[in-house]
Write a protein that holds these residues in place. Structure first.
Motif, PDB file in Angstrom:
ATOM      1  N   GLU A 112       0.845  -1.181   0.000  1.00  0.00           N
ATOM      2  CA  GLU A 112       0.000   0.000   0.000  1.00  0.00           C
ATOM      3  C   GLU A 112       0.889   1.242   0.000  1.00  0.00           C
ATOM      4  O   GLU A 112       2.097   1.159   0.245  1.00  0.00           O
ATOM      5  N   ASN A 113       0.302   2.392  -0.263  1.00  0.00           N
ATOM      6  CA  ASN A 113       1.017   3.656  -0.201  1.00  0.00           C
ATOM      7  C   ASN A 113       1.680   3.808   1.166  1.00  0.00           C
ATOM      8  O   ASN A 113       1.023   3.682   2.203  1.00  0.00           O
ATOM      9  N   ALA A 166       7.435   1.643  -0.149  1.00  0.00           N
ATOM     10  CA  ALA A 166       6.745   2.642  -0.967  1.00  0.00           C
ATOM     11  C   ALA A 166       6.781   3.999  -0.271  1.00  0.00           C
ATOM     12  O   ALA A 166       6.375   4.115   0.888  1.00  0.00           O
ATOM     13  N   SER A 187       5.634   7.486   0.918  1.00  0.00           N
ATOM     14  CA  SER A 187       4.299   7.989   1.231  1.00  0.00           C
ATOM     15  C   SER A 187       3.933   9.142   0.302  1.00  0.00           C
ATOM     16  O   SER A 187       4.702  10.098   0.156  1.00  0.00           O
ATOM     17  N   LEU A 226      -1.930  11.157  -3.929  1.00  0.00           N
ATOM     18  CA  LEU A 226      -2.623   9.867  -3.892  1.00  0.00           C
ATOM     19  C   LEU A 226      -3.876   9.920  -4.755  1.00  0.00           C
ATOM     20  O   LEU A 226      -4.194   8.968  -5.487  1.00  0.00           O
ATOM     21  N   ARG A 244       0.698   3.612  -5.667  1.00  0.00           N
ATOM     22  CA  ARG A 244       1.949   4.057  -5.042  1.00  0.00           C
ATOM     23  C   ARG A 244       3.006   4.238  -6.127  1.00  0.00           C
ATOM     24  O   ARG A 244       2.839   3.801  -7.268  1.00  0.00           O
TER      25      ARG A 244
END
Length: 355
Positions: free
Chosen positions: A202-203, A215, A217, A223, A290
């Protein structure tokens, strides 16, 4: 009966994290040492290449330094990729003209002239071919009796999952030599082929088993931009509210690949020193929301999944490791060039054998 040639002994100037040296080793060449002015290259070079790393300014390296390392080797290769911008402490004053950016290549040529190795290779940016310093470098090789060949190559033709166009030069004092043309016109290696097996992130998430697979942020706005982006698309796919100020200016209309995603079934774009940054190129993951991780960037550059860039237990710095990855010579280029030299040496020995 033709005797088997002894391994070619290579010294890699401007070795970086070891991309060129790795490719040469994969081809069967013995890598004796790598030189670089950046001390952060020491760990990845020694840990992965298993050869001596010399922290040095190329302007201060002498023929005696190289000959000591070669230690009487019968067939020597001097290899390197002089950086596009000078990192030497011996910059020529405040001169920022284009030609002054290539002073490191002049030192490369000096060391060739002083040691006269049997083989020479160089990888660099394509535009170097238009520079007077490159003409002087080639002329110097020819005056020393080298056969020289150079051309632009592209990553996918060498099995690299990246559209990376570079200049490669090869030179030989053992007879005819040519830059390898690649593997042919078969299916290109794709992003999917290289990174699809890595853990999903995930991000902002990290892989607990690999510190490089982390990844970065994204801000809430970026996003949203990532989620609005299509693989292979551009920022023109976004709603008007997500456009950046630069996208609204006439000067920003041509930057189509910034803030965009890669495609699974095509090679990646050129991996840069900031391939972990969504805003600096087509560095969005094909379907995960991401940007690329350092591990993904390294693998798309041609490094194996277990290549070490920092010691175990250390936290990799995005900018520092990103620079090591983006500035590296893809091992695929080094492997192809290394195989070319091995064939040239074998042919030279065969032709020199008495009938």
């Amino acid at each position: 009966m033709t005797s088997a040639p002894k391994p070619i002994s290579a010294i890699d100037l401007f070795c970086g994290a070891g991309g060129l040296s790795l490719g040469l080793k994969q081809a069967g060449i013995e890598v004796a040492a790598g030189f670089d002015f950046d001390e952060s290259c020491r760990f990845p070079y020694e840990a992965n290449i298993g050869a001596r790393f010399v922290h040095a300014d190329i302007a201060e390296v002498t023929a005696e330094h190289l000959e000591e390392i070669w230690d009487g080797a019968e067939t020597r290769l001097l290899a390197g990729c002089a950086p596009c911008q000078p990192f030497s402490s011996h910059r020529r004053g405040a001169d920022t003209s284009e030609e002054s950016n290539w002073s490191l290549l002049e030192h490369f040529g000096r060391l060739v002239n002083e040691t006269k190795p049997e083989f020479v290779t160089m990888e660099n940016v394509v535009r170097l071919m238009r520079m007077p310093v490159f003409e002087q470098f080639v002329q110097g090789l020819e005056e020393l009796g080298y056969t020289v060949d150079y051309r632009t190559v592209n990553g996918p033709l060498f099995g690299l999952a990246q559209t990376r166009r570079r200049l490669i030069l090869v030179a030989s004092r053992q007879g005819e030599i040519n830059v390898p043309k690649g593997l042919g016109n078969g299916p290109a290696t794709t992003v999917r082929d290289i990174i699809s097996g890595l853990p999903v992130l995930e991000n902002g998430q990290s892989d607990p088993t690999d510190p490089l697979h982390r990844a970065r942020s994204l801000s809430p706005l970026n996003l949203k931009r990532m989620r609005a982006s299509k693989p292979g698309g551009t920022w023109r796919d976004w709603p008007e509210a997500l456009l950046a100020a630069c996208h609204r200016k006439p000067s920003g209309q041509s930057f189509q690949s910034f803030y965009s995603r890669m495609e699974w079934d095509r090679p990646a774009p050129t991996i840069t020193t900031q391939a972990y940054n969504f805003g600096t190129g087509r560095f969005g993951h094909p379907d995960q929301d991401r940007s690329l991780t350092l591990r993904e960037a390294a693998m798309l550059q041609g490094f194996p999944v277990d290549y070490q860039f920092v010691p175990t237990g250390s936290k990799p710095t995005l900018s520092k490791v990103g620079k090591l990855i983006g500035n590296a010579v893809p091992p695929a280029f080094g492997r192809a060039v290394g195989q070319t030299f091995i064939r040239a040496l074998a042919q030279s020995i065969e032709q020199g054998e008495p009938t």
